[in-house]
Design a protein around this motif. Structure first.
Motif, PDB file in Angstrom:
ATOM      1  N   LYS A  24       0.831  -1.204   0.000  1.00  0.00           N
ATOM      2  CA  LYS A  24       0.000   0.000   0.000  1.00  0.00           C
ATOM      3  C   LYS A  24       0.860   1.246   0.000  1.00  0.00           C
ATOM      4  O   LYS A  24       0.599   2.202  -0.735  1.00  0.00           O
ATOM      5  CB  LYS A  24      -0.927  -0.041   1.220  1.00  0.00           C
ATOM      6  CG  LYS A  24      -1.575   1.287   1.543  1.00  0.00           C
ATOM      7  CD  LYS A  24      -2.434   1.779   0.416  1.00  0.00           C
ATOM      8  CE  LYS A  24      -3.059   3.106   0.791  1.00  0.00           C
ATOM      9  NZ  LYS A  24      -3.676   3.747  -0.376  1.00  0.00           N
ATOM     10  N   HIS A  62      -4.390  11.120   8.342  1.00  0.00           N
ATOM     11  CA  HIS A  62      -4.402   9.671   8.191  1.00  0.00           C
ATOM     12  C   HIS A  62      -3.356   9.050   9.101  1.00  0.00           C
ATOM     13  O   HIS A  62      -2.464   9.746   9.624  1.00  0.00           O
ATOM     14  CB  HIS A  62      -4.089   9.300   6.741  1.00  0.00           C
ATOM     15  CG  HIS A  62      -2.779   9.881   6.271  1.00  0.00           C
ATOM     16  ND1 HIS A  62      -1.571   9.237   6.449  1.00  0.00           N
ATOM     17  CD2 HIS A  62      -2.502  11.064   5.663  1.00  0.00           C
ATOM     18  CE1 HIS A  62      -0.597  10.001   5.962  1.00  0.00           C
ATOM     19  NE2 HIS A  62      -1.130  11.119   5.489  1.00  0.00           N
ATOM     20  N   ASP A 106      -0.143   3.999   7.962  1.00  0.00           N
ATOM     21  CA  ASP A 106      -0.367   3.002   6.909  1.00  0.00           C
ATOM     22  C   ASP A 106      -1.354   3.470   5.845  1.00  0.00           C
ATOM     23  O   ASP A 106      -1.714   2.697   4.954  1.00  0.00           O
ATOM     24  CB  ASP A 106      -0.882   1.697   7.521  1.00  0.00           C
ATOM     25  CG  ASP A 106       0.138   1.032   8.422  1.00  0.00           C
ATOM     26  OD1 ASP A 106       1.341   1.103   8.116  1.00  0.00           O
ATOM     27  OD2 ASP A 106      -0.271   0.454   9.448  1.00  0.00           O
ATOM     28  N   TYR A 155      -4.423   3.895   6.210  1.00  0.00           N
ATOM     29  CA  TYR A 155      -5.544   2.969   6.392  1.00  0.00           C
ATOM     30  C   TYR A 155      -6.707   3.667   7.090  1.00  0.00           C
ATOM     31  O   TYR A 155      -7.849   3.603   6.639  1.00  0.00           O
ATOM     32  CB  TYR A 155      -5.052   1.765   7.202  1.00  0.00           C
ATOM     33  CG  TYR A 155      -6.125   0.840   7.690  1.00  0.00           C
ATOM     34  CD1 TYR A 155      -6.869   0.069   6.798  1.00  0.00           C
ATOM     35  CD2 TYR A 155      -6.384   0.718   9.049  1.00  0.00           C
ATOM     36  CE1 TYR A 155      -7.861  -0.792   7.258  1.00  0.00           C
ATOM     37  CE2 TYR A 155      -7.371  -0.144   9.515  1.00  0.00           C
ATOM     38  CZ  TYR A 155      -8.109  -0.891   8.615  1.00  0.00           C
ATOM     39  OH  TYR A 155      -9.079  -1.733   9.073  1.00  0.00           O
ATOM     40  N   GLU A 156      -6.399   4.372   8.153  1.00  0.00           N
ATOM     41  CA  GLU A 156      -7.424   5.113   8.884  1.00  0.00           C
ATOM     42  C   GLU A 156      -7.330   6.592   8.520  1.00  0.00           C
ATOM     43  O   GLU A 156      -6.245   7.182   8.506  1.00  0.00           O
ATOM     44  CB  GLU A 156      -7.235   4.937  10.392  1.00  0.00           C
ATOM     45  CG  GLU A 156      -8.295   5.656  11.219  1.00  0.00           C
ATOM     46  CD  GLU A 156      -8.104   5.468  12.711  1.00  0.00           C
ATOM     47  OE1 GLU A 156      -8.874   6.084  13.474  1.00  0.00           O
ATOM     48  OE2 GLU A 156      -7.189   4.729  13.106  1.00  0.00           O
ATOM     49  N   ASP A 215      -8.718   5.039  -1.268  1.00  0.00           N
ATOM     50  CA  ASP A 215      -8.043   4.362  -0.156  1.00  0.00           C
ATOM     51  C   ASP A 215      -8.917   4.248   1.086  1.00  0.00           C
ATOM     52  O   ASP A 215      -8.732   3.338   1.909  1.00  0.00           O
ATOM     53  CB  ASP A 215      -6.757   5.113   0.197  1.00  0.00           C
ATOM     54  CG  ASP A 215      -5.884   5.374  -1.015  1.00  0.00           C
ATOM     55  OD1 ASP A 215      -6.375   6.034  -1.954  1.00  0.00           O
ATOM     56  OD2 ASP A 215      -4.728   4.924  -1.029  1.00  0.00           O
ATOM     57  N   ALA A 253     -10.810   0.776   2.264  1.00  0.00           N
ATOM     58  CA  ALA A 253     -10.255  -0.352   3.018  1.00  0.00           C
ATOM     59  C   ALA A 253     -10.736  -0.330   4.458  1.00  0.00           C
ATOM     60  O   ALA A 253     -11.150  -1.356   5.015  1.00  0.00           O
ATOM     61  CB  ALA A 253      -8.734  -0.318   2.960  1.00  0.00           C
ATOM     62  N   TYR A 254     -10.698   0.814   5.068  1.00  0.00           N
ATOM     63  CA  TYR A 254     -11.138   0.955   6.458  1.00  0.00           C
ATOM     64  C   TYR A 254     -12.618   0.621   6.579  1.00  0.00           C
ATOM     65  O   TYR A 254     -13.063   0.006   7.554  1.00  0.00           O
ATOM     66  CB  TYR A 254     -10.857   2.383   6.915  1.00  0.00           C
ATOM     67  CG  TYR A 254     -11.002   2.607   8.400  1.00  0.00           C
ATOM     68  CD1 TYR A 254     -10.160   1.971   9.301  1.00  0.00           C
ATOM     69  CD2 TYR A 254     -11.974   3.461   8.896  1.00  0.00           C
ATOM     70  CE1 TYR A 254     -10.279   2.179  10.666  1.00  0.00           C
ATOM     71  CE2 TYR A 254     -12.103   3.681  10.257  1.00  0.00           C
ATOM     72  CZ  TYR A 254     -11.252   3.043  11.132  1.00  0.00           C
ATOM     73  OH  TYR A 254     -11.379   3.251  12.488  1.00  0.00           O
ATOM     74  N   THR A 261      -6.243  -6.144   1.633  1.00  0.00           N
ATOM     75  CA  THR A 261      -7.443  -5.341   1.431  1.00  0.00           C
ATOM     76  C   THR A 261      -7.304  -4.388   0.261  1.00  0.00           C
ATOM     77  O   THR A 261      -8.200  -4.266  -0.589  1.00  0.00           O
ATOM     78  CB  THR A 261      -7.760  -4.539   2.704  1.00  0.00           C
ATOM     79  OG1 THR A 261      -7.703  -5.398   3.826  1.00  0.00           O
ATOM     80  CG2 THR A 261      -9.132  -3.909   2.610  1.00  0.00           C
ATOM     81  N   PHE A 262      -6.168  -3.716   0.200  1.00  0.00           N
ATOM     82  CA  PHE A 262      -5.992  -2.729  -0.859  1.00  0.00           C
ATOM     83  C   PHE A 262      -5.924  -3.405  -2.226  1.00  0.00           C
ATOM     84  O   PHE A 262      -6.454  -2.888  -3.211  1.00  0.00           O
ATOM     85  CB  PHE A 262      -4.748  -1.891  -0.594  1.00  0.00           C
ATOM     86  CG  PHE A 262      -4.868  -1.019   0.622  1.00  0.00           C
ATOM     87  CD1 PHE A 262      -5.676   0.104   0.604  1.00  0.00           C
ATOM     88  CD2 PHE A 262      -4.202  -1.336   1.791  1.00  0.00           C
ATOM     89  CE1 PHE A 262      -5.804   0.915   1.725  1.00  0.00           C
ATOM     90  CE2 PHE A 262      -4.323  -0.539   2.916  1.00  0.00           C
ATOM     91  CZ  PHE A 262      -5.126   0.584   2.895  1.00  0.00           C
TER      92      PHE A 262
END
Length: 430
Positions: free
Chosen positions: A3, A225, A228, A230-231, A275, A278-279, A347-348
Motif C-alpha cells: 500500500k 491519516h 499506513d 488505512y485510517e 483508499d 479499506a477501512y 485489502t488494498f
C-alpha cells in the motif's frame, strides 16, 4: 506492491493526473501543479487541467501555432527506479505511441507546459529547467535550484497562480514562493495555523490533482491519516492560499479530499481517495462517511445542500472519484462491490482490482447511468482534460502500458492511443 509503495508511486507521478491532472477546461489533465497554455492571467482550474494557464513568453504568439500536445510516461525499473519520457504529439487521434523520438529524463521527473515550452522537474536533483521546443526537439534553457529546501522537487507538489508566481509545497504546511518566468525563488512561508496532527492522525497536503486556482485564491486541501494510510479522519481542511502565501482555512466534513474538478460556472467539486474504502470494509463499525464538497463560484464556503454522496445514485455502491465533464454531466468511477471478495490480508489489492465501472452522472436531474462501453477495470485509472474533451488513462497492472480513451457525456468510450509505461499525463503545450 505494498500500500505504501502504491501511494508513493501515485504521489510521485502526480496523478490527476487522473491526471492528473492538475487551469480551465482548455487544459491538460494531470494536476494543478501543471501549467497550461493560455493567456497567463491565472484564471486556471484544478482537475488535472488544474493550474493557471500560462503562455506567450519570449514574444511568441502561441495562438498562431498549430496545436501541440505532450504525453508524459514513466518506465519503471525493478528496483523502484524510473525514467520519465516526454512524447510530443500533433494529434490526439488514434495512434500507437513509441519512445523512439521521446525526450528522456532519468529518475522520477515531471513536466508541465509553460509559455509554449515545458518546465521539467528533475528526477535526480531538486531543480526545475525550462525547455523550449524547436521542431520536435526540447532545447534546455535556464534552471532554478530548490536545494536549500530539500532533496527533491515535483510538479505534483506545486501550484501556478500565473506566469510570475507559483508555490511549491515544503514539509506539508509550508510553501516556497517562486517565479517560473524568471526561474527565481523569492521567499518561503509557513502556515502554523494548520494542525499537523488531528486526533492522533498525521497531516498530508493533497497533491496538485486536488488544487484549483481561481481569482479568489488557490484551493489546496489537507487531510489526516495514520502511518499506513488505512485510517482517515472524517474532516478535511481546504486551505485557500493567496499569492503571498497567506492562507484562510475552510473545514470540510469529508475525508481525504484529493481530487478537484470544476464546471463551466467556476463551481468547484472536491472528492476523496479510494483508499478510504479499506477501512470501511475491514472496520464495519466505523463511522467514516465519504462525500463530495462543492464550493460555488466567488464563494469560500461549502455550497448549500452539500456535501453530497454520489453512492445513492449508483445502487449504494462506493464512488471513488467524480470528474466534471460538461453540460451538467460528469463521470464517476464506481466500485462494484458485488463482484469483489475482500481479502483481509490484502485489502488494498482487493479494492484496487478490476471491479470498477464507469458511470455518467447528471447533476441537474441527480441521476446516473452506467457506461456500457467501459467494462470493469482497476482503480488505476487517471483522467486528463484537453479543452472540453475527457481522456481516461487505463494503466496495466504491471505498469507496462496505458490505454488512453476519450469518454463523452453519453458514456461513449473511444480508444485514442496506447503508450508504453505509466502514461498518466496528457497535456496541451500550445
Amino acid at each position: 506492491m505494498t500500500k505504501i509503495e502504491w501511494f508513493q508511486l501515485v504521489a510521485l507521478v502526480g496523478a490527476v493526473a487522473l491526471a492528473g491532472s492538475g487551469c480551465d477546461d482548455s487544459s491538460s489533465g494531470g494536476d494543478a501543479g501543471r501549467a497550461e497554455p493560455g493567456d497567463g492571467d491565472g484564471d486556471g482550474d484544478g482537475d488535472g487541467d488544474a493550474s493557471a494557464p500560462l503562455d506567450g513568453g519570449d514574444g511568441a504568439d502561441a495562438s498562431t501555432d498549430e496545436p501541440l500536445y505532450a504525453l508524459e510516461t514513466l518506465i519503471l525499473g525493478d528496483d523502484s527506479s524510473a525514467t520519465m519520457y516526454v512524447v510530443l504529439l500533433d494529434s490526439l487521434e488514434g495512434q500507437d505511441i513509441n519512445l523512439d523520438t521521446a525526450a528522456e529524463f532519468p529518475g522520477w521527473a515531471s513536466a508541465t507546459p509553460f509559455e509554449g515550452g515545458l518546465l521539467i522537474a528533475s528526477g535526480e536533483a531538486p531543480e526545475i529547467t525550462r525547455y523550449d521546443i524547436e521542431g520536435d526537439e526540447l532545447v534546455p534553457g535556464g534552471t532554478v535550484s530548490f536545494a536549500n529546501y530539500g532533496d527533491t522537487v515535483s510538479f505534483s507538489h506545486n501550484v501556478f497562480f500565473d506566469s510570475s508566481r507559483a508555490q511549491m509545497r515544503l514539509e506539508e504546511t509550508s510553501r516556497i514562493l517562486w517565479n517560473p518566468s524568471a526561474l527565481e525563488i523569492e521567499d518561503a512561508v509557513d502556515a502554523p495555523e494548520i494542525m499537523r496532527e488531528r486526533d492522533g492522525l498525521a497531516i498530508s497536503a493533497a497533491n496538485a490533482e486536488a488544487i484549483a486556482v481561481r481569482e479568489d485564491g488557490a484551493f489546496w486541501p489537507y487531510f489526516w491519516h495514520d502511518a499506513d494510510w488505512y485510517e482517515f479522519h472524517q474532516q478535511s481542511t481546504i486551505g485557500i492560499y493567496q499569492r503571498d502565501g497567506s492562507v484562510e482555512l475552510l473545514d470540510a466534513p469529508c475525508p481525504a479530499l484529493n481530487v478537484v474538478t470544476r464546471d463551466e460556472d467556476d463551481n468547484l467539486y472536491f472528492s476523496g481517495m479510494v483508499d478510504t474504502l479499506a477501512y470501511q470494509y475491514i472496520e464495519p463499525d466505523n463511522t467514516l462517511e465519504r462525500c463530495v464538497v462543492r464550493i460555488n463560484a466567488g464563494e469560500q464556503t461549502i455550497a448549500q445542500g452539500w456535501p453530497r454522496s454520489f453512492d445513492e445514485l449508483v445502487g449504494d455502491r462506493p464512488v471513488g472519484r467524480f470528474q466534471y465533464m460538461r453540460d451538467g454531466k460528469g463521470l464517476l468511477l464506481v466500485f462494484h462491490e458485488e463482484r469483489a471478495t475482500i481479502d483481509e490480508e490484502d485489502t488494498f489489492g482487493s479494492i484496487f482490482a478490476d471491479h470498477w465501472a464507469l458511470w455518467i452522472v447528471d447533476l441537474e436531474t441527480w441521476t446516473a447511468e452506467r457506461s456500457e462501453d467501459w467494462g470493469y477495470g482497476s482503480s488505476n485509472v487517471f483522467i486528463s482534460r484537453i479543452g472540453e474533451r475527457t481522456f481516461l488513462h487505463d494503466v496495466a497492472s504491471d505498469f507496462s502500458e496505458a490505454v488512453i480513451s476519450e469518454v463523452d457525456i453519453d458514456g461513449t468510450v473511444t480508444e485514442r492511443m496506447r503508450a508504453p509505461g505509466y502514461a498518466t499525463v496528457l497535456m496541451q503545450v500550445r
